[in-house]
Design a protein around this motif. Structure first.
Motif, PDB file in Angstrom:
ATOM      1  N   THR A 215       0.827  -1.212   0.000  1.00 13.95           N
ATOM      2  CA  THR A 215       0.000   0.000   0.000  1.00 13.95           C
ATOM      3  C   THR A 215       0.856   1.255   0.000  1.00 13.95           C
ATOM      4  OG1 THR A 215      -1.721  -1.179   1.238  1.00 13.95           O
ATOM      5  CG2 THR A 215      -1.821   1.224   1.257  1.00 13.95           C
ATOM      6  N   MET A 216       1.908   1.253   0.796  1.00 15.30           N
ATOM      7  CA  MET A 216       2.783   2.421   0.877  1.00 15.30           C
ATOM      8  C   MET A 216       3.614   2.599  -0.389  1.00 15.30           C
ATOM      9  SD  MET A 216       3.934   2.208   4.903  1.00 15.30           S
ATOM     10  CE  MET A 216       4.935   3.704   4.857  1.00 15.30           C
ATOM     11  N   LEU A 217       4.018   1.496  -1.020  1.00 16.09           N
ATOM     12  CA  LEU A 217       4.769   1.592  -2.268  1.00 16.09           C
ATOM     13  C   LEU A 217       3.888   2.136  -3.398  1.00 16.09           C
ATOM     14  CD1 LEU A 217       6.926  -1.671  -2.144  1.00 16.09           C
ATOM     15  CD2 LEU A 217       7.760   0.684  -2.018  1.00 16.09           C
ATOM     16  N   ALA A 218       2.595   1.765  -3.362  1.00 15.27           N
ATOM     17  CA  ALA A 218       1.669   2.288  -4.370  1.00 15.27           C
ATOM     18  C   ALA A 218       1.467   3.797  -4.208  1.00 15.27           C
ATOM     19  CB  ALA A 218       0.327   1.560  -4.263  1.00 15.27           C
ATOM     20  N   GLN A 219       1.591   4.280  -2.987  1.00 13.70           N
ATOM     21  CA  GLN A 219       1.439   5.717  -2.720  1.00 13.70           C
ATOM     22  C   GLN A 219       2.683   6.513  -3.095  1.00 13.70           C
ATOM     23  OE1 GLN A 219       2.309   7.042   1.079  1.00 13.70           O
ATOM     24  NE2 GLN A 219       0.854   8.747   1.179  1.00 13.70           N
ATOM     25  N   LYS A 220       3.828   5.865  -3.169  1.00 10.07           N
ATOM     26  CA  LYS A 220       5.122   6.552  -3.285  1.00 10.07           C
ATOM     27  C   LYS A 220       5.197   7.597  -4.390  1.00 10.07           C
ATOM     28  CE  LYS A 220      10.080   5.628  -3.082  1.00 10.07           C
ATOM     29  NZ  LYS A 220      11.136   4.582  -2.912  1.00 10.07           N
ATOM     30  N   PRO A 221       4.648   7.378  -5.605  1.00 13.43           N
ATOM     31  CA  PRO A 221       4.737   8.413  -6.650  1.00 13.43           C
ATOM     32  C   PRO A 221       4.037   9.728  -6.279  1.00 13.43           C
ATOM     33  CG  PRO A 221       4.143   6.290  -7.604  1.00 13.43           C
ATOM     34  CD  PRO A 221       4.031   6.145  -6.119  1.00 13.43           C
ATOM     35  N   PHE A 222       3.157   9.686  -5.285  1.00 13.47           N
ATOM     36  CA  PHE A 222       2.435  10.887  -4.882  1.00 13.47           C
ATOM     37  C   PHE A 222       3.157  11.652  -3.768  1.00 13.47           C
ATOM     38  CE2 PHE A 222      -0.646   8.121  -6.851  1.00 13.47           C
ATOM     39  CZ  PHE A 222      -1.465   8.985  -7.565  1.00 13.47           C
ATOM     40  N   VAL A 223       4.194  11.041  -3.213  1.00 16.87           N
ATOM     41  CA  VAL A 223       4.893  11.631  -2.063  1.00 16.87           C
ATOM     42  C   VAL A 223       6.067  12.473  -2.539  1.00 16.87           C
ATOM     43  CG1 VAL A 223       6.110  11.178   0.093  1.00 16.87           C
ATOM     44  CG2 VAL A 223       4.217   9.684  -0.612  1.00 16.87           C
ATOM     45  N   LYS A 224       6.064  13.725  -2.127  1.00 17.65           N
ATOM     46  CA  LYS A 224       7.180  14.620  -2.456  1.00 17.65           C
ATOM     47  C   LYS A 224       8.375  14.336  -1.565  1.00 17.65           C
ATOM     48  CE  LYS A 224       8.326  19.527  -3.094  1.00 17.65           C
ATOM     49  NZ  LYS A 224       8.520  19.482  -4.559  1.00 17.65           N
ATOM     50  N   LYS A 225       8.097  14.134  -0.258  1.00 12.31           N
ATOM     51  CA  LYS A 225       9.189  13.854   0.678  1.00 12.31           C
ATOM     52  C   LYS A 225       8.658  13.283   1.978  1.00 12.31           C
ATOM     53  CE  LYS A 225      11.179  17.089   3.033  1.00 12.31           C
ATOM     54  NZ  LYS A 225      11.906  18.288   3.501  1.00 12.31           N
ATOM     55  N   TYR A 226       9.569  12.688   2.733  1.00 14.34           N
ATOM     56  CA  TYR A 226       9.311  12.289   4.110  1.00 14.34           C
ATOM     57  C   TYR A 226      10.028  13.293   5.001  1.00 14.34           C
ATOM     58  CZ  TYR A 226       7.141   7.747   3.191  1.00 14.34           C
ATOM     59  OH  TYR A 226       6.268   6.765   2.811  1.00 14.34           O
ATOM     60  N   GLY A 227       9.310  13.915   5.901  1.00 17.57           N
ATOM     61  CA  GLY A 227       9.895  14.926   6.774  1.00 17.57           C
ATOM     62  C   GLY A 227       8.825  15.494   7.681  1.00 17.57           C
ATOM     63  N   TYR A 228       8.993  16.762   8.057  1.00 21.97           N
ATOM     64  CA  TYR A 228       8.033  17.458   8.907  1.00 21.97           C
ATOM     65  C   TYR A 228       7.778  18.837   8.294  1.00 21.97           C
ATOM     66  CZ  TYR A 228       9.211  13.853  12.311  1.00 21.97           C
ATOM     67  OH  TYR A 228       9.406  12.648  12.929  1.00 21.97           O
ATOM     68  N   PRO A 229       6.538  19.287   8.315  1.00 25.46           N
ATOM     69  CA  PRO A 229       6.276  20.625   7.756  1.00 25.46           C
ATOM     70  C   PRO A 229       6.898  21.700   8.638  1.00 25.46           C
ATOM     71  CG  PRO A 229       4.317  19.798   8.864  1.00 25.46           C
ATOM     72  CD  PRO A 229       5.309  18.673   8.867  1.00 25.46           C
ATOM     73  N   SER A 230       7.570  22.661   8.026  1.00 28.53           N
ATOM     74  CA  SER A 230       8.059  23.784   8.821  1.00 28.53           C
ATOM     75  C   SER A 230       6.860  24.612   9.255  1.00 28.53           C
ATOM     76  CB  SER A 230       9.047  24.633   8.011  1.00 28.53           C
ATOM     77  OG  SER A 230       8.444  25.113   6.823  1.00 28.53           O
ATOM     78  N   LEU A 231       6.971  25.213  10.426  1.00 30.79           N
ATOM     79  CA  LEU A 231       5.837  25.923  11.019  1.00 30.79           C
ATOM     80  C   LEU A 231       6.047  27.432  10.944  1.00 30.79           C
ATOM     81  CD1 LEU A 231       5.331  23.597  14.125  1.00 30.79           C
ATOM     82  CD2 LEU A 231       4.283  23.422  11.853  1.00 30.79           C
ATOM     83  N   ASP A 232       6.328  27.900   9.740  1.00 30.72           N
ATOM     84  CA  ASP A 232       6.521  29.332   9.530  1.00 30.72           C
ATOM     85  C   ASP A 232       5.999  29.708   8.150  1.00 30.72           C
ATOM     86  OD1 ASP A 232       8.505  28.553   7.640  1.00 30.72           O
ATOM     87  OD2 ASP A 232      10.028  28.549   9.208  1.00 30.72           O
TER      88      ASP A 232
END
Length: 369
Positions: A215-232
């Motif tokens: 399921t996660m591999l099928a989603q991979k093309p839609f993912v820009k990155k793994y990280g955390y959103p900056s809060l600014d």
């Protein structure tokens, strides 16, 4: 005749007396000839390992002034980085650490944590007993700090339709290709797939984990990155480079303040529940000061101020009574009963299962971190 302190002495006589008084005082104040004045003693330093933007700096300054010390915060960007930093020295060099339940249990097993009790931290009496019953042995070494959930933020001006669950993140609209941000943590990143598929966030079934990986591999093309959103204001969500992301509940509120088009959804399939804790390192040479710091943060007024500042729910019952009505009414911070029933806390995993979680996370996030 000028008047000095009610006397009738001449100005020149008064000046001479004043000069000799200064000379006499200097014999006691000035260092002997050729000898430098002793350097001022540096204030004691408390090292606090913490997330960025997860503390009210006004409270830090208040504690420093109250105790005549310096609090030096060391920041980590991911849970993995925290583990790495502490592992480099077996916890040495840090006094207070903000630890999740999962990491905290690991640190306890490594004997890195000092005991914490009502004698060392009297304000522990304000902590909701329900939280302290979760992991009795760990809670002998920790003080719950804040709690919350995970959910989805999205740009409602860019994403068509209403976002209701993890399926909208894992099987997204075509227009979201390359526009999704996933949390950079092996346990958190797997929650959407686990809950969408009807599994526990603590699943130990290898068959279930195989489905999660696909399921996660099928989603991979839609993912820009793994990280955390900056809060600014430079956040990719604020600027529109990211259209959808999984986030911690408190971060969602910060992002909404920055852009009115950012919406938040509690996934209908359920989510994870997290608890952050303050712990004192067994290797610390300033345990008393560390305990004083934790006790200070749990003074009801201070704990309430901190909860409002970081947009999080507090486990401090006395502090909760002091929170503003606006804070208490916010269902992102204080989820309703239905959301809570669908939420799970992380538990420890057997080593072979832990290894499988790691391999899934590495494979699905490869090239995106």
């Amino acid at each position: 005749m000028a008047r000095f302190f009610g006397s009738t002495r001449s100005p020149s006589a008064g000046c001479l007396l004043f000069f000799f008084a200064l000379l006499w005082a200097s014999l006691f104040i000035s260092p002997p000839p050729g000898q430098a004045a002793p350097p001022q003693k540096k204030p004691q330093e408390l090292v606090f390992l913490n997330w960025p933007d997860y503390m009210d700096q006004g409270l830090i300054r208040k504690f420093e002034k109250l105790h005549g010390v310096k609090v030096r915060q060391v920041y980590y960007e991911t849970e993995e980085e925290q583990v790495r930093l502490l592992s480099l020295t077996n916890g040495k060099g840090y006094d207070v650490v903000l630890a999740s339940m999962v990491n905290g249990l690991s640190y306890l097993n490594r004997k890195w944590l000092a005991p914490v009790d009502a004698d060392s931290v009297p304000n522990i009496r304000h902590i909701d007993p329900a939280w302290r019953r979760l992991a009795p042995e760990f809670m002998k070494h920790a003080v719950p700090f804040s709690w919350g959930t995970m959910g989805i933020v999205y740009r409602k001006d860019l994403v068509k339709g209403e976002v209701r669950g993890w399926k909208d993140l894992l099987a997204p609209q075509e227009q979201l290709r390359g526009k999704i941000l996933m949390i950079k943590d092996r346990r958190d990143a797997m929650v959407p797939a686990l809950k969408m598929l009807g599994y526990s966030v603590n699943s130990t079934s290898m068959a279930e984990l195989d489905v999660v990986e696909r399921t996660m591999l099928a989603q991979k093309p839609f993912v820009k990155k793994y990280g955390y959103p900056s809060l600014d204001k430079q956040s990719q969500l604020v600027k529109g480079d990211i259209w959808m992301a999984m986030v911690y509940s408190g971060d969602a509120l910060t992002l909404q303040e920055l852009n009115k088009n950012i919406a938040f959804a509690f996934p209908e399939e359920g989510t994870s529940l997290w608890l952050d804790n303050l712990v004192v390192m067994a290797s610390s040479s300033k345990k008393n000061l560390a305990m004083d710091f934790i006790n200070f943060l749990n003074e009801p007024e201070n704990a309430a101020q901190l909860a409002e500042h970081i947009f999080q729910a507090t486990p401090n019952l006395a502090a909760k009574k002091l929170l503003s009505p606006e804070h208490l009414r916010n269902t992102i911070i204080w989820p309703d009963e239905k959301t809570m029933l669908g939420s799970e806390l992380y538990g420890p995993l057997p080593p072979r299962v832990e290894k499988r979680y790691n391999s899934i996370f590495l494979k699905t996030s490869e090239g995106l971190r």
